[in-house]
Scaffold this motif. Structure first.
Motif, mmCIF file in Angstrom:
data_model
loop_
_atom_site.group_PDB
_atom_site.id
_atom_site.type_symbol
_atom_site.label_atom_id
_atom_site.label_comp_id
_atom_site.label_asym_id
_atom_site.label_seq_id
_atom_site.Cartn_x
_atom_site.Cartn_y
_atom_site.Cartn_z
ATOM 1 N N TYR A 118 0.834 -1.208 0.000
ATOM 2 C CA TYR A 118 0.000 0.000 0.000
ATOM 3 C C TYR A 118 0.867 1.257 0.000
ATOM 4 N N ILE A 119 1.931 1.243 0.814
ATOM 5 C CA ILE A 119 2.827 2.410 0.855
ATOM 6 C C ILE A 119 3.547 2.572 -0.475
ATOM 7 N N LEU A 120 3.994 1.464 -1.080
ATOM 8 C CA LEU A 120 4.652 1.534 -2.391
ATOM 9 C C LEU A 120 3.696 2.096 -3.449
ATOM 10 N N VAL B 261 -2.992 4.998 7.517
ATOM 11 C CA VAL B 261 -2.073 3.939 7.954
ATOM 12 C C VAL B 261 -2.224 3.704 9.456
ATOM 13 N N LEU B 262 -2.307 4.796 10.215
ATOM 14 C CA LEU B 262 -2.468 4.677 11.671
ATOM 15 C C LEU B 262 -3.764 3.958 12.015
ATOM 16 N N HIS C 235 0.067 14.990 2.884
ATOM 17 C CA HIS C 235 0.206 13.554 3.118
ATOM 18 C C HIS C 235 -0.362 13.109 4.477
ATOM 19 N N VAL C 236 -0.948 14.051 5.229
ATOM 20 C CA VAL C 236 -1.497 13.704 6.533
ATOM 21 C C VAL C 236 -2.635 12.687 6.435
ATOM 22 N N LYS D 7 2.068 6.394 -7.017
ATOM 23 C CA LYS D 7 0.869 7.051 -7.513
ATOM 24 C C LYS D 7 1.018 8.562 -7.536
ATOM 25 N N GLN D 8 1.901 9.095 -6.663
ATOM 26 C CA GLN D 8 2.037 10.544 -6.567
ATOM 27 C C GLN D 8 2.503 11.181 -7.876
#
Length: 332
Positions: free
Chosen positions: A18-20, A61-62, A54-55, A25-26
């Motif tokens: 997901y992070i990748l 994620v949190l 990016h918050v 995607k950015q």
């Protein structure tokens, strides 16, 4: 804290792709405009929204991490556990007759004995310790326990006028006090069983003689340490006369011969405590007693501890939605 279902932690691996995906995607997520030069925008003021860009991703994620932890069911331990500790079984037998109000020890004999004995109890957290009190008769104030907070509380609740108020008959029944303490220790399986008997007088009451009680203690393998408390000569004693307190000097009469005989018959020791410091030294000497292993069972209560994680997940999810629908809202 333990996890009831720790295998749910494997779900955290899903964060890696997901992070990748988010990073890659950015590059294609925003519209672009080709210009010959960007120098004109170099010194343009930047919006605070840029720092919040990016918050929402971090909050998502949190939220995911907190939900995984909730699924793992964090909770406290809930089990009986046995452990071996070093300690001995001790009964304190304390004289509470009216003569213990004499003020040759400060503030008086009983209060001095309570203070020093409390220090002794606090310094032996692993021992089973109980308390017997006696005057003209005897009873158990607290059976043997390792819960020393309860023991100390019951000890400190003893008032010097207990005999004057008729809660216990006055006098000095050393044999009865010793016999009562023996009854609490006789079935003990501990290697070392000890009675610490503190009095300021001579046996003048009760149905059991001190030496007979000493022989009984010896038969059960109980060692008796006797303490004769009080100064030599005379002691200042408060007496109520006509609604006011007057002080008399009364002779100190301690049957040291009997107390020494009790100690000798049980392989114990006899001590004289003529002041507060000497009394403290006596207890410090007794504190050097041998110790033996005891098995103690402890219980730890279980409760579910997922609520803080669920609360953080809910708040982070709500905050992400607020940011996306207000400050960082995007137009199609």
């Amino acid at each position: 804290m333990t996890l009831a279902h720790p295998y749910f932690l494997f779900l955290l691996v899903l964060l890696v792709p997901y992070i990748l995906w988010y990073v890659l995607k950015q590059n294609d997520a925003e519209a672009s405009l080709t210009v010959s030069s960007t120098d004109v925008f170099r010194y343009a003021p930047q919006s605070y929204k840029l720092y919040l860009l990016h918050v929402p991703f971090l909050l998502r994620v949190l939220t995911f991490v907190m939900i995984v932890l909730v699924l793992c069911r964090p909770q406290t331990s809930n089990s009986w556990s046995n452990r071996s500790i070093e300690g001995i079984d001790i009964m304190l037998a304390v004289d509470v007759s009216t003569s213990m109000l004499a003020e040759d020890l400060r503030p008086n004999r009983l209060e001095a004995a309570k203070k020093v004995a409390t220090e002794f109890i606090s310094g032996r957290p692993n021992d089973n310790i109980g308390l017997t009190i006696f005057a003209g008769e005897s009873f158990t104030q607290c059976p043997m326990t390792t819960d020393h907070a309860v023991l100390i509380n019951l000890f400190e609740s003893i008032q010097g006028d207990i005999a004057q108020r008729g809660l216990i008959s006055d006098g000095t029944a050393i044999g009865m006090g010793l016999a009562n303490a023996i009854s609490r220790l006789k079935d003990s399986k501990a290697k070392s069983k000890v009675i610490i008997l503190l009095t300021d007088g001579s046996n003048n009451a009760g149905d059991i003689s001190p030496l007979t009680a000493a022989e009984i203690a010896k038969s059960f393998g109980i060692r008796v340490y006797t303490i004769g408390v009080g100064t030599n000569g005379t002691a200042r004693y408060p007496m109520r006369v006509g609604g006011r307190t007057e002080y008399l000097n009364i002779p100190v009469e301690i049957d040291t011969k009997t107390l020494a005989s009790i100690a000798n018959a049980t392989d114990g020791e006899f001590y004289r405590a003529t002041n507060n410091d000497k009394l403290r030294e006596v207890y410090q000497e007794i504190d050097k007693l041998e110790k033996t292993k005891m098995h103690v069972k402890q219980y730890s209560k279980r409760y579910e501890a997922y609520f803080p994680f669920a609360l953080i997940a809910a708040l982070s999810m709500l905050l992400e939605l607020l940011l996306r629908e207000t400050i960082l809202k995007k137009l199609p």
